[in-house]
Structure formats: C-alpha cells, structure tokens
Design a protein around this motif. Structure first.
Motif, mmCIF file in Angstrom:
data_model
loop_
_atom_site.group_PDB
_atom_site.id
_atom_site.type_symbol
_atom_site.label_atom_id
_atom_site.label_comp_id
_atom_site.label_asym_id
_atom_site.label_seq_id
_atom_site.Cartn_x
_atom_site.Cartn_y
_atom_site.Cartn_z
ATOM 1 N N LEU A 225 -4.794 10.463 3.206
ATOM 2 C CA LEU A 225 -3.587 9.844 4.032
ATOM 3 C C LEU A 225 -2.956 8.902 3.193
ATOM 4 C CD1 LEU A 225 -5.931 9.044 7.171
ATOM 5 C CD2 LEU A 225 -4.752 11.002 6.905
ATOM 6 N N LEU A 226 -1.651 8.972 3.366
ATOM 7 C CA LEU A 226 -0.694 8.350 2.551
ATOM 8 C C LEU A 226 0.135 7.231 3.543
ATOM 9 C CD1 LEU A 226 0.524 10.875 -0.152
ATOM 10 C CD2 LEU A 226 -1.487 9.233 -0.153
ATOM 11 N N SER A 227 0.099 5.961 3.209
ATOM 12 C CA SER A 227 1.073 5.129 3.791
ATOM 13 C C SER A 227 1.941 4.139 2.870
ATOM 14 C CB SER A 227 0.410 4.603 5.050
ATOM 15 O OG SER A 227 1.251 3.710 5.861
ATOM 16 N N THR A 228 3.114 3.653 3.195
ATOM 17 C CA THR A 228 3.818 2.757 2.663
ATOM 18 C C THR A 228 3.268 1.502 3.197
ATOM 19 O OG1 THR A 228 5.607 2.661 4.090
ATOM 20 C CG2 THR A 228 5.821 3.840 1.985
ATOM 21 N N ARG A 229 3.171 0.343 2.522
ATOM 22 C CA ARG A 229 2.709 -0.786 3.207
ATOM 23 C C ARG A 229 3.555 -1.362 4.233
ATOM 24 N NH1 ARG A 229 -1.728 -3.774 2.710
ATOM 25 N NH2 ARG A 229 -1.707 -3.677 0.521
ATOM 26 N N THR A 269 0.883 7.184 -7.085
ATOM 27 C CA THR A 269 0.560 7.979 -5.720
ATOM 28 C C THR A 269 0.492 9.412 -6.182
ATOM 29 O OG1 THR A 269 1.551 6.315 -4.323
ATOM 30 C CG2 THR A 269 1.390 8.486 -3.568
ATOM 31 N N ALA A 270 1.586 10.000 -6.956
ATOM 32 C CA ALA A 270 1.933 11.067 -7.427
ATOM 33 C C ALA A 270 0.492 11.863 -8.099
ATOM 34 C CB ALA A 270 2.910 11.394 -8.182
ATOM 35 N N GLU A 285 -12.072 4.153 -1.864
ATOM 36 C CA GLU A 285 -11.757 3.664 -0.743
ATOM 37 C C GLU A 285 -11.039 2.125 -1.101
ATOM 38 O OE1 GLU A 285 -11.506 2.825 3.408
ATOM 39 O OE2 GLU A 285 -12.340 4.709 2.484
ATOM 40 N N GLY A 286 -9.990 1.937 -0.365
ATOM 41 C CA GLY A 286 -9.005 0.493 -0.610
ATOM 42 C C GLY A 286 -8.178 0.881 -1.705
ATOM 43 N N THR A 287 -7.935 2.123 -2.209
ATOM 44 C CA THR A 287 -6.852 2.432 -3.192
ATOM 45 C C THR A 287 -5.374 1.914 -2.821
ATOM 46 O OG1 THR A 287 -8.080 4.038 -4.226
ATOM 47 C CG2 THR A 287 -5.622 4.288 -4.769
ATOM 48 N N VAL A 288 -4.873 1.096 -3.817
ATOM 49 C CA VAL A 288 -3.317 0.653 -3.495
ATOM 50 C C VAL A 288 -2.567 1.025 -4.624
ATOM 51 C CG1 VAL A 288 -1.916 -1.312 -3.115
ATOM 52 C CG2 VAL A 288 -4.147 -1.276 -2.126
ATOM 53 N N CYS A 289 -1.486 1.613 -4.415
ATOM 54 C CA CYS A 289 -0.397 1.964 -5.560
ATOM 55 C C CYS A 289 0.831 1.122 -5.564
ATOM 56 C CB CYS A 289 0.020 3.489 -5.426
ATOM 57 S SG CYS A 289 -1.426 4.781 -6.171
ATOM 58 N N GLY A 290 1.003 0.762 -6.588
ATOM 59 C CA GLY A 290 2.576 0.243 -6.882
ATOM 60 C C GLY A 290 3.593 1.282 -6.986
ATOM 61 N N VAL A 291 4.876 0.769 -7.240
ATOM 62 C CA VAL A 291 5.903 1.636 -7.310
ATOM 63 C C VAL A 291 6.721 1.584 -8.601
ATOM 64 C CG1 VAL A 291 6.229 2.208 -4.547
ATOM 65 C CG2 VAL A 291 7.409 0.326 -6.042
ATOM 66 N N ASP A 292 7.448 2.543 -8.791
ATOM 67 C CA ASP A 292 8.061 2.552 -10.210
ATOM 68 C C ASP A 292 9.653 1.815 -10.235
ATOM 69 O OD1 ASP A 292 5.920 3.897 -10.902
ATOM 70 O OD2 ASP A 292 6.776 6.012 -10.567
#
Length: 332
Positions: A225-229, A269-270, A285-292
């Motif tokens: 599952l993917l979601s933006t904040r 994310t990619a 579990e709990g992985t958070v990704c930043g953006v470019d």
C-alpha cells in the motif's frame, strides 16, 4: 474477494472500502485543507523568483489568497473569450484549487498565477490562464472526454452502484454537509455534491460484495500500500485502516502532498515498487519516503549525483507523473 489469487498487487491512494460503500464522503477530505496550507508554505520557501504570490511571511501570503477569494465572491470577474465567456467566481477558483490539490507539483504554479493576476487585475494574464480555470474555453471536436472524469458521468455509474442505496433527505443532507464543512470549510461545496448525485440512484448491480473488505488471514502474496502524507481524497487514515485489515500487507508513507505517490516523483518509492514487482519483497514496517521535488521550490537536492540507473528511473517517474490521468469526481 479472492485473496488466494493475489500474486503482486499495489494500491496507491488507498480508499477504505467500508467508508466507500456507505458513501462516507466526509472521511475523504480530512487532509485537503493541509494541502491548501502547503501552497502558502512552499511559496514562501521558494522566494519571489519562483512564486508570484511570495511575501514576507506565510501568513501574508495566506491573507492575500483569502482576500482575492473574498473579492471574487463579492464581485465575480468576467473574461471575454471568442468561444465562451468565463466568469471567475469563488466556486470557480476553489474548484480549480481542488483540482490542483491532486497534483500540487504540477498545478500549484497555475493557482498562484491566477490569484496574482486577479489581485493585480491583469486581464491579459487571466485570458491566457482561462483554460486552466474553466473548461472548455475553445471549440475542439478532437478532445477525448474519456480521459477526464469531469467530462462524463461514468464515475457516478460506478460509485453510486457500488454504494448502499439511499434517497435524498434534506435533514440528513444538512447534517452531512455541516460535518463536511467542519472537515473542510473551503471544499465542502465542491465535495458535498457527490452525496446528492448518488441519492436515489436506481440502477443497481445484479450482485455486489456486502461482506468485509478485508483479508484477516492474509493474501497469497502480501499487498503493498502506498499513500502520500497528505492526500486530498484518499487520506492516510484510510490507508492505515486498510493496512490493518489485510494481514501481512506493508504501508509506505510518502512525505508529500497530492493524490497518489506519482503526484510527486520519489526515487525512494519507485525503488520499493520495482523491488516488490520484480522480487516480491516488501519494505520494513513504518517505511517513509521523501520526494525528489517540491512545488515552486524545485529539486530537493539539486547537487545530488545519480547513477545512470537512477537517472533513467527518475526520468520515467517524471513522464509517469505527466502522462497518467488523474481520476477525479466531476465538479458539481
């Protein structure tokens, strides 16, 4: 329905099936006001050279926006065009902003340009920006309405038939709208029409799932599952509820504003998506990704040197963000 047949499945921009089925629209837009605030923050962070609404503080940028909103509410601004006139009202401005909330990286600059043109009474700029405010503004026989949900009613044919049937009741709607207004004072008028549109929908499916939308014993292969904040219509809270119902699933939170992860390209994310599809591996579990990249601001780390593989992936993300149609409910 068939958890034993899952091999690889990603849900990006997660809808809580239980809320969806009971037409719980008030749970959809709990984070959209935060996206509005992000425009003011990113604009101030970017500076005058990158944002036409830049001012000495975030509060001053916010005040300018609400001042323009009040002005068009009291005195709508007409724009004379050859094909059809456009009148910029409070509703038109908010509808444009709501659409922009789906893809802030791509659309926030246009919102800022429109607000700046209105506060400076720049009619020439407004004429150029009119297609971004109201559609259509030109006559085109080659346009493809199937690529824009706002141009057809297919969305309602699906959504209304999926939901539990209900009829219009003025008192129930008033209570619903009051709740919606508390959740999002700005966009309750935009989102509230969805409830009305499905009230009394007569076309019912021959069969529909009425049991739990869940897999308490897990799926044949765990879901990703993917979601933006901060998502304007499929908030993180819904993703968390779905994550809890599907045993073994993983949830990645992307630190960005917009609808679905592709609204803001993220190599982090990619890479998770690619590894999941190629190897079936889930992140921790709990992985958070930043953006470019950020709206107005641009690249987060412009000095970063990417490998050839990451360069290729980054370019693909950019094309994906541009090309994928953002599916929205028609504006009411």
């Amino acid at each position: 329905m068939y958890p034993d047949k899952i091999k690889r499945l990603i849900i990006d921009g997660v809808v809580d099936g239980h809320s969806y089925r009971i037409s719980g629209y008030e749970t959809d837009i709990v984070d959209v006001e935060a996206i509005v605030e992000s425009l003011f923050t990113y604009c101030h962070q970017a500076g005058a050279e990158n944002c036409p609404l830049y001012d000495a503080s975030v509060d001053r940028i916010r005040d300018r926006f609400y001042k323009v909103l009040k002005q068009v509410e009291e005195s709508p601004v007409p724009i004379a065009l050859a094909y059809t006139p456009v009148v910029i009202t409070r509703k038109a401005l908010l509808a444009q902003f709501f659409r922009a909330a789906y893809q802030p990286l791509k659309a926030f600059p246009t919102v800022a340009a429109v607000v700046h043109a209105l506060e400076t009474t720049n009619i020439t700029a407004l004429i150029a920006l009119a297609p971004q405010i109201s559609n259509p503004t030109t006559c085109s026989c080659s346009s493809d309405p199937t690529r824009d949900a706002s141009q057809n009613e297919a969305f309602y044919a699906v959504e209304c038939a999926d939901s539990d049937p209900y009829t219009f009741d003025a008192d129930i709607f008033a209570r619903f709208y009051n709740t919606l207004s508390e959740v999002s004072p700005l966009f309750a008028p935009v989102w509230g029409g969805s409830w009305i549109s499905c009230a009394g929908w007569r076309v019912r499916p021959a069969w529909r799932l009425t049991g739990p939308v869940a897999a308490p014993n897990g799926t044949a292969h765990p879901l990703l599952l993917l979601s933006t904040r901060w998502d304007p219509v499929t908030p993180l809270a819904q993703a968390r509820r779905v994550h809890a119902r599907f045993a073994g699933s993983a949830l990645v939170v992307q630190e960005s504003h917009g609808h679905c992860s592709i609204s803001s390209p993220s190599l982090c994310t990619a890479k998770i998506v690619r590894k999941y599809f190629k190897e079936g591996v889930l992140p921790e579990e709990g992985t958070v990704c930043g953006v470019d990249e950020l709206p107005f601001v641009g690249k987060v780390d412009a000095a970063r040197v990417l490998s050839a593989e990451d360069e290729e992936l980054s370019a693909a993300l950019g094309r994906l963000s541009e090309d994928v149609v953002t599916f929205r409910r028609p504006m009411v």
